[in-house]
Design a protein around this motif. Structure first.
Motif, PDB file in Angstrom:
ATOM      1  N   ILE A   6       1.471  -1.326   0.052  1.00 25.47           N
ATOM      2  CA  ILE A   6      -0.118  -0.162  -0.480  1.00 25.47           C
ATOM      3  C   ILE A   6       0.844   1.049   0.070  1.00 25.47           C
ATOM      4  O   ILE A   6       2.025   1.210   0.661  1.00 25.47           O
ATOM      5  CB  ILE A   6      -0.806   0.006   1.521  1.00 25.47           C
ATOM      6  CG1 ILE A   6      -1.483  -1.079   1.008  1.00 25.47           C
ATOM      7  CG2 ILE A   6      -1.271   1.559   1.363  1.00 25.47           C
ATOM      8  CD1 ILE A   6      -2.724  -1.220   2.876  1.00 25.47           C
ATOM      9  N   VAL A   7       0.983   2.189  -0.696  1.00 29.01           N
ATOM     10  CA  VAL A   7       1.461   3.300  -1.185  1.00 29.01           C
ATOM     11  C   VAL A   7       0.411   4.944  -1.022  1.00 29.01           C
ATOM     12  O   VAL A   7      -0.789   4.748  -1.712  1.00 29.01           O
ATOM     13  CB  VAL A   7       2.316   3.662  -2.174  1.00 29.01           C
ATOM     14  CG1 VAL A   7       2.740   4.610  -2.224  1.00 29.01           C
ATOM     15  CG2 VAL A   7       2.904   2.772  -2.135  1.00 29.01           C
ATOM     16  N   SER A  42      11.798  -4.343  -2.405  1.00 30.04           N
ATOM     17  CA  SER A  42      12.123  -5.134  -4.034  1.00 30.04           C
ATOM     18  C   SER A  42      10.761  -4.681  -4.103  1.00 30.04           C
ATOM     19  O   SER A  42       9.366  -5.970  -4.044  1.00 30.04           O
ATOM     20  CB  SER A  42      12.617  -5.921  -3.520  1.00 30.04           C
ATOM     21  OG  SER A  42      12.619  -6.577  -5.006  1.00 30.04           O
ATOM     22  N   LEU A  43       9.646  -3.933  -5.683  1.00 35.10           N
ATOM     23  CA  LEU A  43       8.342  -4.238  -6.097  1.00 35.10           C
ATOM     24  C   LEU A  43       8.163  -5.416  -6.645  1.00 35.10           C
ATOM     25  O   LEU A  43       6.985  -5.128  -6.568  1.00 35.10           O
ATOM     26  CB  LEU A  43       8.674  -2.640  -7.153  1.00 35.10           C
ATOM     27  CG  LEU A  43       8.657  -1.262  -6.309  1.00 35.10           C
ATOM     28  CD1 LEU A  43       8.527  -0.055  -6.348  1.00 35.10           C
ATOM     29  CD2 LEU A  43       7.588  -1.147  -5.282  1.00 35.10           C
ATOM     30  N   ASP A  44       9.219  -5.698  -7.081  1.00 35.66           N
ATOM     31  CA  ASP A  44       8.778  -7.141  -7.928  1.00 35.66           C
ATOM     32  C   ASP A  44       8.642  -8.505  -7.334  1.00 35.66           C
ATOM     33  O   ASP A  44       7.516  -9.179  -7.079  1.00 35.66           O
ATOM     34  CB  ASP A  44       9.580  -7.171  -8.726  1.00 35.66           C
ATOM     35  CG  ASP A  44      11.135  -7.503  -8.428  1.00 35.66           C
ATOM     36  OD1 ASP A  44      11.331  -7.541  -7.406  1.00 35.66           O
ATOM     37  OD2 ASP A  44      11.691  -7.256  -9.480  1.00 35.66           O
ATOM     38  N   ILE A  49       0.167  -3.881  -6.103  1.00 35.63           N
ATOM     39  CA  ILE A  49       0.525  -2.784  -5.205  1.00 35.63           C
ATOM     40  C   ILE A  49      -0.916  -1.844  -5.718  1.00 35.63           C
ATOM     41  O   ILE A  49      -1.241  -1.349  -6.804  1.00 35.63           O
ATOM     42  CB  ILE A  49       1.883  -1.942  -6.271  1.00 35.63           C
ATOM     43  CG1 ILE A  49       2.562  -2.758  -5.843  1.00 35.63           C
ATOM     44  CG2 ILE A  49       2.320  -0.786  -5.312  1.00 35.63           C
ATOM     45  CD1 ILE A  49       3.868  -1.968  -6.327  1.00 35.63           C
ATOM     46  N   ILE A  50      -1.090  -1.016  -4.180  1.00 33.05           N
ATOM     47  CA  ILE A  50      -2.395  -0.628  -4.062  1.00 33.05           C
ATOM     48  C   ILE A  50      -1.946   0.804  -4.228  1.00 33.05           C
ATOM     49  O   ILE A  50      -1.230   1.249  -3.078  1.00 33.05           O
ATOM     50  CB  ILE A  50      -3.517  -0.815  -3.438  1.00 33.05           C
ATOM     51  CG1 ILE A  50      -3.902  -2.472  -3.950  1.00 33.05           C
ATOM     52  CG2 ILE A  50      -4.378  -0.123  -3.549  1.00 33.05           C
ATOM     53  CD1 ILE A  50      -4.115  -2.782  -2.453  1.00 33.05           C
ATOM     54  N   THR A  51      -1.472   1.672  -4.525  1.00 33.57           N
ATOM     55  CA  THR A  51      -1.403   3.311  -4.838  1.00 33.57           C
ATOM     56  C   THR A  51      -2.315   4.665  -4.850  1.00 33.57           C
ATOM     57  O   THR A  51      -2.870   4.042  -5.504  1.00 33.57           O
ATOM     58  CB  THR A  51      -0.506   3.724  -5.433  1.00 33.57           C
ATOM     59  OG1 THR A  51       0.607   5.044  -5.738  1.00 33.57           O
ATOM     60  CG2 THR A  51      -0.218   3.146  -6.991  1.00 33.57           C
ATOM     61  N   GLY A  68       7.005  -2.984 -12.624  1.00 31.21           N
ATOM     62  CA  GLY A  68       7.638  -3.939 -13.159  1.00 31.21           C
ATOM     63  C   GLY A  68       6.088  -5.056 -14.117  1.00 31.21           C
ATOM     64  O   GLY A  68       5.258  -4.222 -14.446  1.00 31.21           O
ATOM     65  N   SER A  69       5.964  -5.784 -13.874  1.00 32.38           N
ATOM     66  CA  SER A  69       4.909  -7.017 -14.576  1.00 32.38           C
ATOM     67  C   SER A  69       4.016  -7.360 -13.046  1.00 32.38           C
ATOM     68  O   SER A  69       2.927  -7.840 -12.905  1.00 32.38           O
ATOM     69  CB  SER A  69       5.324  -8.389 -14.427  1.00 32.38           C
ATOM     70  OG  SER A  69       6.013  -9.231 -13.408  1.00 32.38           O
ATOM     71  N   VAL A  70       3.850  -6.259 -11.842  1.00 32.18           N
ATOM     72  CA  VAL A  70       3.308  -6.380 -11.025  1.00 32.18           C
ATOM     73  C   VAL A  70       1.908  -4.566 -10.687  1.00 32.18           C
ATOM     74  O   VAL A  70       2.459  -4.525 -11.365  1.00 32.18           O
ATOM     75  CB  VAL A  70       3.662  -5.724  -9.488  1.00 32.18           C
ATOM     76  CG1 VAL A  70       2.885  -5.677  -8.291  1.00 32.18           C
ATOM     77  CG2 VAL A  70       5.047  -7.086  -9.516  1.00 32.18           C
ATOM     78  N   PRO A  71       0.781  -5.550 -10.718  1.00 31.64           N
ATOM     79  CA  PRO A  71      -0.402  -4.695 -10.893  1.00 31.64           C
ATOM     80  C   PRO A  71      -0.865  -3.848  -9.864  1.00 31.64           C
ATOM     81  O   PRO A  71       0.007  -4.006  -9.585  1.00 31.64           O
ATOM     82  CB  PRO A  71      -2.234  -6.537 -10.885  1.00 31.64           C
ATOM     83  CG  PRO A  71      -0.879  -7.335 -10.196  1.00 31.64           C
ATOM     84  CD  PRO A  71       0.590  -7.427 -10.415  1.00 31.64           C
TER      85      PRO A  71
END
Length: 464
Positions: A6-7, A42-44, A49-51, A68-71
């Protein structure tokens, strides 16, 4: 266990969302900005990711490229809805408006993670079909629902425009999602718009977008919701509420496959499948000039009718059990079940609010339940007054009354009025039954029972 980041810079919202997701079995981390998210994690390594869209420093949309490929799921206020559409054009998987409903958030998160897993499985397995498996589950096995499933399966294989008709609460959006998920557009966006929820002055800009300077406050160009659905499906709920000016633009979109932003000169080609829904009689509205007749016939390519819940008697208890299981799991309750009286009430109630009313009634009952059983009083439903024939039939079945001996009672009346029957029933049973039991047996509320007593002058049994 899925990992979610969560961002969000507002700590109250961040904490509340974290608690909601952790309570539902997700592993959650959080950050207050894009810089903090990239520096601490590390985002991947995350599954989602909810921002928030607006953050101190870099905007939340920067995470789309960094992840990258993370929704990436965008959160935005209604005032920033156009920016959310732009975010989807940049690659955001979906957006959700703040303040968000907990159930809506959980449903969006679950659907996003499921779609992401499906895409990964297809890449690993070498699938080239581009079609995601069906995810939306519509409960019901009655004849009318079986016919609905058959028609959904047929129409999903085409790009035909679909008009879904039905009362409020019957599940029109569920049917639209099922069509999208079974179509060859399943891996493309499905954009849902409630035409009744957008102010009339904004509807054209929201749907078609606008150019810079097109109207006061248009400080930059914006793409619209139809553009956001390019390659996928646009679902217009409550299309009967669409203003006539917007209807003319929508008609051109359906005829030419192109749109023109507000204030623009050149049209834009789009590839969008339209599914519309309404609880109104569009044919009547077209005759009265409230809806464009040419648009009505453009929409009327394939029609699906959602049956009201009162016409799905065999499905009511199946739906009730499914909702009870869902709510009990969500609230981490002990195993709950319906009392026989509650099941009888669910069968006999008219359900003017349809499936949505049933789900809400059961959620209320689960919240209020203290024991293991859901009883009628927890459901908060009040039966309408029944006909004399219904009451007499139910009373005879419960008490196994013998048939009337016509010879022995040749002079007696057998065609009692409802008031006569009510008076006889109360006087005969009030010594053995409480007021609540009397009201339930008669299919009325305690308030109605009291009012009838006053009207007919029937005294209550003495206490003690």
């Amino acid at each position: 266990m899925s990992r979610i980041l969560i961002v969000e810079d507002e700590s109250i919202i961040r904490s509340a969302l974290r608690r909601l997701l952790e309570k539902n079995g997700y592993e959650v981390s959080d950050a207050g900005s894009v810089a903090e998210a990239c520096g601490d994690f590390s985002l991947d390594s995350f599954d989602l990711i909810i921002t928030d869209l607006r953050l101190p420093g870099a905007p939340g949309t920067d995470l789309i490229g960094l992840a990258g490929s993370v929704p990436v799921l965008i959160m935005t206020s209604y005032a920033s809805l156009r920016s959310a559409v732009d975010a989807m054009k940049l690659g955001a998987v979906d957006y959700i408006a703040k303040p968000f409903d907990h159930d809506e958030m959980l449903k969006t998160v679950a659907a996003t993670l499921s779609q992401s897993r499906t895409a990964s499985d297809n890449e690993i397995g070498g699938s080239t079909s581009g079609k995601a498996p069906e995810q939306t589950r519509i409960i019901g096995s009655c004849k009318s629902m079986q016919e609905l499933y058959r028609r959904i399966g047929k129409v999903a294989r085409t790009d035909a425009t679909v008009l879904i008709l039905g009362e409020s609460g019957t599940g029109k959006e569920l049917a639209a999602r099922a069509i999208h998920e079974q179509s060859n557009r399943a891996n493309r966006p499905m954009v849902c718009v409630n035409c009744a929820a957008i102010p009339e002055t904004l509807i054209e800009s929201e749907l078609f977008g606008h150019e810079k300077g097109a109207f006061t406050g248009a400080t930059s160009g914006r793409s619209g919701l139809i553009e956001a659905a390019d390659g996928g499906t646009l679902f217009l709920d409550e299309i009967g509420e669409l203003p006539l000016e917007a209807q003319a633009r929508l008609l051109r979109f359906l005829q030419e496959g192109e749109i023109r932003r507000v204030g623009a000169v050149q049209p834009l080609k789009v590839d969008v499948r339209l599914i519309a829904a309404t609880h109104r009689d569009l044919k009547t509205r077209a005759r009265s000039g409230q809806f464009r007749e040419d648009l009505y016939y453009r929409l009327y390519v394939m029609e699906l009718r959602m049956p009201p819940l009162r016409a799905r008697e065999d499905d009511i208890l199946e739906l009730a059990e499914a909702f009870l299981s869902k709510q009990a799991e969500k609230m981490r309750c002990e195993s709950l079940n319906f009392s026989p009286e509650a099941l009888e009430l669910l069968r006999r109630y008219h359900w003017p609010g349809n499936v949505r009313e049933l789900e809400n009634a059961i959620e209320r009952a689960v919240i209020l339940a203290d024991g293991r059983q859901i009883t009628p009083d927890l459901l908060g439903l009040e039966l309408e007054q029944q006909s004399l024939a219904d009451i007499e039939s139910q009373y005879a079945q419960r008490h196994r009354l013998p048939p009337v001996d016509s010879d022995a009672s040749s002079g007696a009346r057998t065609d009692l009025s409802l008031d006569d029957y009510f008076q006889r029933f109360v006087l005969e049973n009030q010594d053995q039954m409480s007021e609540t039991e009397l009201a339930k047996t008669l299919g009325i509320s305690r308030k109605s029972l009291w009012e009838r007593r006053q009207k007919l002058g029937i005294p209550r049994k003495p206490k003690g």
